[in-house]
Write an enzyme that holds these catalytic residues in place. Structure first.
Site, PDB file in Angstrom:
ATOM      1  N   ASP A 101      39.673  52.243  25.351  1.00  0.00           N
ATOM      2  CA  ASP A 101      38.226  52.004  25.372  1.00  0.00           C
ATOM      3  C   ASP A 101      37.709  52.046  26.806  1.00  0.00           C
ATOM      4  O   ASP A 101      38.473  51.797  27.749  1.00  0.00           O
ATOM      5  CB  ASP A 101      37.885  50.594  24.857  1.00  0.00           C
ATOM      6  CG  ASP A 101      38.387  50.342  23.456  1.00  0.00           C
ATOM      7  OD1 ASP A 101      38.561  51.313  22.711  1.00  0.00           O
ATOM      8  OD2 ASP A 101      38.589  49.160  23.138  1.00  0.00           O
TER       9      ASP A 101
HETATM   10  N1  URA Z   1      43.011  48.405  21.311  1.00  0.00           N
HETATM   11  C1  URA Z   1      41.731  48.210  21.656  1.00  0.00           C
HETATM   12  O1  URA Z   1      41.033  47.422  21.052  1.00  0.00           O
HETATM   13  N2  URA Z   1      41.236  48.945  22.690  1.00  0.00           N
HETATM   14  C2  URA Z   1      41.979  49.816  23.402  1.00  0.00           C
HETATM   15  O2  URA Z   1      41.477  50.417  24.334  1.00  0.00           O
HETATM   16  C3  URA Z   1      43.314  49.981  23.023  1.00  0.00           C
HETATM   17  C4  URA Z   1      43.816  49.263  21.979  1.00  0.00           C
END
Ligand code: URA
Length: 249
Positions: free
Chosen positions: A113
């Site tokens: 993310d």
């Molecule tokens: N899980 C999440 O919630 N975000 C990420 O970036 C990776 C795994």
């Protein structure tokens, strides 16, 4: 022994983002391309794509970029996105500009993310990419999460159960491993790559992830001396270590 592939020099350079084939011919004519220290004028000749080529072929005085088949380990900083479809600065902006024109293109291996930092792989090797993200391989990913509220003490059992359902999904999550660091910090190791998985897992226990950082993927750990925004290329041993200790086949 496998036969070493060859490529026309102009086609190779063009596919690596140096410019069009006509531009490569002009650059060679102007003395900008050397092979083993000598000017190379005929860019239509074929050349074996041996691993030592970047050290032998120089373009404008600099060694050739890594050949196709490159795997990049990036320390993804906060605030950068993996996908061209999202808003904001892209992780691809951290790589040399010329590499955006490479064919095959360099893609992120899965995604983090925008507000997640840590270990991110990028590669132009589509087969490798699919082997890493294939759910059948169960590659372990370990995240360090800072939480808004103290852990209740039941989360490890919930995550390990193999029965936790995320909102809007039909299949329970595979068992995941939680190591508690403090009341509000934990390491979570998952073998799947569902959308916002770690944040949604903690949300399912009534908590909220305030900060998330990926520390490892398979047998690879983010090097302590690799600052956010910096990257390094993996060699064959590094690539092999992605698959060490994998739970599946
Ligand atoms: N899980 C999440 O919630 N975000 C990420 O970036 C990776 C795994």
């Amino acid at each position: 022994m496998a036969k070493v592939p060859t490529s026309r020099i102009d086609r190779l350079l063009s596919s690596m983002g140096y410019g069009s084939r006509a531009e490569m011919a002009r650059m060679a004519k102007a003395g900008g391309i050397t092979l083993d220290g000598a000017d190379l004028t005929d860019v239509s000749q074929r050349i074996p794509l041996t691993p030592d080529l970047p050290a032998r072929l120089s373009i404008d005085g600099a060694p050739l970029d890594p050949l196709p088949g490159l795997v990049i380990l990036l320390h993804k900083p906060l605030g950068m996105t993996c996908s061209h479809k999202e808003e904001g600065p892209l992780v691809h902006d951290l790589l040399p500009k010329r590499w955006r024109a490479r064919d095959p293109a360099i893609s992120t291996v899965g995604r983090l993310d925008k507000q997640t930092s840590g270990l991110l792989l990028l590669t132009d090797d589509g087969d490798l990419l699919h082997r890493i993200i294939s759910p059948r391989r169960h590659i372990r990913k370990t995240y360090r999460a800072r939480l808004a509220r103290p852990l209740k003490g039941t989360e490890a059992a919930t995550f390990a159960s193999g029965t936790l359902m995320l909102e809007g999904e039909e299949k329970p999550l595979a068992p995941a491993d939680l190591t508690v660091i403090s009341e509000t910090e934990a390491l979570l190791t998952v073998t799947e790559g569902r959308y916002h998985q770690v944040r949604r897992m903690f949300a399912a226990t009534g908590n909220h992830v305030e900060a998330l950082h990926r520390e490892s993927l398979g047998g690879l750990t983010l090097p302590a001396d690799l600052a956010p925004g910096k990257w390094t290329l993996l060699d064959a041993a590094g690539i092999a270590s992605i698959f060490t200790g994998e739970g599946g086949n």
